[in-house]
Design an enzyme around this catalytic site. Structure first.
Site, short mmCIF file in Angstrom:
data_model
loop_
_atom_site.label_atom_id
_atom_site.label_comp_id
_atom_site.label_asym_id
_atom_site.label_seq_id
_atom_site.Cartn_x
_atom_site.Cartn_y
_atom_site.Cartn_z
N ASN A 1 21.83 -29.07 11.34
CA ASN A 1 20.96 -29.39 12.48
C ASN A 1 20.37 -30.76 12.12
O ASN A 1 19.55 -30.87 11.22
CB ASN A 1 19.89 -28.31 12.59
CG ASN A 1 19.03 -28.38 13.84
OD1 ASN A 1 17.97 -27.81 13.88
ND2 ASN A 1 19.47 -29.06 14.88
N CYS B 1 9.91 -27.65 15.08
CA CYS B 1 11.32 -27.57 14.71
C CYS B 1 11.41 -27.19 13.24
O CYS B 1 10.97 -27.94 12.36
CB CYS B 1 12.02 -28.90 14.95
SG CYS B 1 13.71 -28.85 14.41
N GLY B 2 11.94 -26.02 12.97
CA GLY B 2 11.97 -25.47 11.61
C GLY B 2 12.89 -26.23 10.67
O GLY B 2 12.58 -26.40 9.49
N ASN B 3 14.01 -26.69 11.16
CA ASN B 3 14.93 -27.43 10.29
C ASN B 3 14.41 -28.83 10.01
O ASN B 3 14.49 -29.33 8.89
CB ASN B 3 16.32 -27.49 10.91
CG ASN B 3 17.04 -26.16 10.80
OD1 ASN B 3 16.94 -25.48 9.78
ND2 ASN B 3 17.73 -25.77 11.86
N ASN C 1 14.90 -21.65 23.98
CA ASN C 1 16.01 -21.63 23.04
C ASN C 1 16.65 -20.25 23.15
O ASN C 1 15.97 -19.26 23.45
CB ASN C 1 15.50 -21.89 21.63
CG ASN C 1 14.87 -23.27 21.48
OD1 ASN C 1 15.55 -24.27 21.44
ND2 ASN C 1 13.54 -23.32 21.45
N GLU D 1 20.27 -24.41 21.85
CA GLU D 1 18.91 -24.94 21.84
C GLU D 1 18.49 -25.55 23.15
O GLU D 1 19.26 -26.31 23.75
CB GLU D 1 18.78 -26.01 20.74
CG GLU D 1 18.50 -25.45 19.39
CD GLU D 1 18.14 -26.55 18.41
OE1 GLU D 1 17.48 -27.53 18.81
OE2 GLU D 1 18.52 -26.41 17.25
N ARG D 2 17.27 -25.27 23.51
CA ARG D 2 16.63 -25.95 24.64
C ARG D 2 16.68 -27.46 24.40
O ARG D 2 16.30 -27.93 23.33
CB ARG D 2 15.17 -25.48 24.73
CG ARG D 2 14.35 -26.14 25.78
CD ARG D 2 12.93 -25.63 25.79
NE ARG D 2 12.17 -26.00 24.59
CZ ARG D 2 10.85 -25.88 24.48
NH1 ARG D 2 10.13 -25.36 25.46
NH2 ARG D 2 10.22 -26.23 23.37
N CYS E 1 19.05 -23.26 13.41
CA CYS E 1 17.78 -23.31 14.13
C CYS E 1 16.74 -22.55 13.32
O CYS E 1 16.83 -21.33 13.17
CB CYS E 1 17.97 -22.67 15.50
SG CYS E 1 16.46 -22.60 16.44
N GLY E 2 15.78 -23.29 12.78
CA GLY E 2 14.78 -22.68 11.91
C GLY E 2 13.80 -21.79 12.66
O GLY E 2 13.56 -20.64 12.26
N THR E 3 13.22 -22.32 13.73
CA THR E 3 12.29 -21.49 14.51
C THR E 3 13.06 -20.30 15.10
O THR E 3 12.53 -19.19 15.18
CB THR E 3 11.62 -22.30 15.64
OG1 THR E 3 12.61 -23.01 16.37
CG2 THR E 3 10.60 -23.28 15.08
C1 ZDR Z 1 15.74 -24.96 16.90
C2 ZDR Z 1 15.12 -26.08 16.16
N1 ZDR Z 1 16.11 -27.06 15.87
C3 ZDR Z 1 14.57 -25.54 14.86
O1 ZDR Z 1 15.20 -25.72 13.81
O2 ZDR Z 1 13.54 -24.88 14.88
C4 ZDR Z 1 13.99 -26.60 17.00
C5 ZDR Z 1 14.29 -27.74 17.91
C6 ZDR Z 1 13.45 -27.69 19.17
C7 ZDR Z 1 14.10 -26.85 20.21
N2 ZDR Z 1 15.30 -27.45 20.72
C8 ZDR Z 1 13.09 -26.65 21.35
O3 ZDR Z 1 12.21 -25.80 21.19
O4 ZDR Z 1 13.15 -27.34 22.38
#
Ligand code: ZDR
Length: 292
Positions: free
Chosen positions: A11, A73-75, A195, A213-214, A222-224
């Site tokens: 990511n 964003c967790g990553n 997401n 992902e949104r 995707c961390g979150t």
């Molecule tokens: C999913 C994500 N890359 C993470 O690692 O948490 C977060 C990116 C933001 C996501 N696309 C959003 O909430 O709009």
């Protein structure tokens, strides 16, 4: 404009550093679209800004590749910790990072001066339907049917600062992610969009997950989303509170602690740095996209 390219399990993010230099009044949404373009730009799932903070060691802003600004964003935040620590911008461990979803605490694991992995206290999950946000009612959205075209999905809605829609499937590899992902992402049930995660449970501590992902589409991790999936797994009686989440880009370890906080552990990688000739002033330029 100098940049650093980093990724967490594939990511990937373009980092711009304004930690010591003051933030220019740029249109970062437009800049994100330009820099993240994999043909006309550097190529990334998102743009991350390294900023000073008055309430934490540093502040992170994130933009998706479509220019929208998510809460968290967790990553990227694991990459963020590596960036700060290895450049000695912040040398405390744990270190704290201000985001739109609050100040988070991160522990770095260092070997020979390099940050190998990062454990992030991702805070508490949000389950109230109106706060995720969804248009649902009641205390939670737990394994609730949602119609998309003529199909029905059983979804669990969890916010980790940003919204997530989790569906359990028998075979994650078989999910038509690019077809169904955008429909759930923009479903009217999720007023700020969402997401989308498809989770296949292997056993009580091991799951496979694919994510749409949104604002960014299919990504390798995707961390979150992994944290939201862990919450959904526990609440639906699928796993224990400590799980491995297998993503296309690699594995994340997630624990939903007895303090109600999610703890996510995974790697962060710096790939290259350089100078990009795109200037913020160029961001108004539109190019025609070819449908692939
Ligand atoms: C999913 C994500 N890359 C993470 O690692 O948490 C977060 C990116 C933001 C996501 N696309 C959003 O909430 O709009």
């Amino acid at each position: 404009m100098k940049f650093t390219k980093m990724h967490g399990l594939g990511n990937d993010f373009v980092f711009l550093d304004y930690f010591n230099s003051g933030t220019p009044a740029e249109d970062f949404a437009a800049l994100a679209v330009k820099l993240c373009d994999r043909n006309f730009g550097i190529g990334a799932d998102g743009l991350a800004l390294v900023l000073p903070s008055e309430t934490a060691d540093a502040r992170m802003r994130i933009f998706n590749s479509d220019g929208s600004e998510p809460e968290m964003c967790g990553n990227a935040i694991r990459c963020f910790a590596k960036y700060l620590y290895e450049r000695q911008l912040v040398v405390s461990n744990p270190l704290s990072v201000e985001t739109l979803s609050g100040v988070l605490k991160l522990n770095v694991t260092v070997r020979e001066g390099r940050v190998e992995s990062v454990t992030v206290d991702m805070g508490e999950p949000i389950l109230q339907p109106e706060l995720v946000p969804t248009t649902g009612s009641g205390a939670t959205v737990l394994n609730q049917p949602l119609s998309v075209d003529d199909r029905e999905f059983f979804i669990t809605a969890v916010s980790m600062g940003n919204p997530h829609c989790i569906t359990f499937v028998d075979d994650a590899a078989a999910v038509q992610l690019a077809e169904i992902g955008p429909k759930l992402e923009t479903h009217e049930f999720f007023p700020r969009h969402t997401n989308v995660e498809f989770v296949q449970v292997l056993d009580s501590s091991d799951v496979i997950m694919r994510v749409w992902e949104r604002g960014a589409g299919a990504t390798l991790a995707c961390g979150t989303g992994a944290c939201a999936a862990a919450v959904a797994c526990v609440l639906n009686g699928k796993t224990g509170r400590k799980i491995k989440v297998r993503l296309p880009g690699g594995d994340l370890l997630v624990e939903w602690g007895s303090d109600n906080h999610l703890y996510m552990t995974g790697p962060a990688t710096e790939v290259f740095y350089g100078e990009v000739l795109i200037q913020p002033a160029d961001t108004g330029v539109k190019h025609r996209r070819v449908e692939k």
